[in-house]
Each structure stands twice: as C-alpha cells, then as structure tokens.
Design an enzyme around this catalytic site. Structure first.
Site: not given
Length: 119
Positions: A100, A104, A106
């Site tokens: 994606v 982002h 994790h």
C-alpha cells in the site's frame, strides 16, 4: 505505483470511507489494526495526509511523521507490549514489501519476533 489520494486505501480509511479497527486518532495521525496480523499485536500507524513512502515525506507531512515513534511507544504501552519489546518498521517500495503506497509503520509485538525483519 502510488494511487492518488482519492483512490488510496489508507486515505479512504483516514476519511472514514472504509471501515477499520481504529486504536488511535488525532488531527495528523491514525492507527488501526492490521487485517492480516503477523504478531499478536500488529498495528498500522499512518499520517493522515497522503504520502507514498518515507522517500516522499514533504515538509508539510514531516511533523506528523516525526510524531509516529511517540505514538507507537504509547500504543505499545496501551497494548501491553512495551515491557516485552516491540518493533516499528516501514517498508519502502515494492522490493521491500510495500504493498500500500501510503506511508505506514507496522507496530508489532506480543511474541518473540526474532531476526525476521519483514512482515
């Protein structure tokens, strides 16, 4: 490679157009549970503003991105993994496993993670 913000899955989550199991939100940052968890605790932490990856951080997004480690530390405490240890990582580009293309991180914990560096 990167979808426009109007089509980006994580932008849609940030705009509440797509449901997600939210665990944190403020004006600039959002965190939610990963739908394919790789550890007992697997959260995704994103800046709300669209940014394809770490190599694309704009001055406007930098403040939000800079706060993500602090948010991660609080989430690790809130989810009971701060004492045992946790990992924070970001995959940058397809060769690193990014699927994606909205920046982002994790947050993983809740079990021994060993030397594995990808999710």
């Amino acid at each position: 490679m990167s979808a426009p913000a109007s089509e980006c899955l994580f932008c849609k989550i940030a705009r509440k157009e797509v449901p997600a199991a939210l665990v944190y939100e403020d004006e600039e940052v959002l965190a939610f549970k990963d739908i394919f968890p790789q550890a007992p605790v697997h959260l995704l932490i994103i800046p709300k503003a669209h940014c394809p990856g770490l190599g694309d951080v704009t001055p406007e997004a930098a403040a939000a991105v800079g706060r993500i480690p602090q948010v991660a530390a609080q989430l690790a405490k809130d989810h009971g993994v701060a004492t045992g240890g946790w990992r924070l990582l970001s995959n940058c580009g397809p060769d690193a496993g990014q699927t994606v293309f909205h920046l982002h991180f994790h947050l993983l914990g809740g079990k021994p993670l060993g030397a594995k560096l990808c999710v």
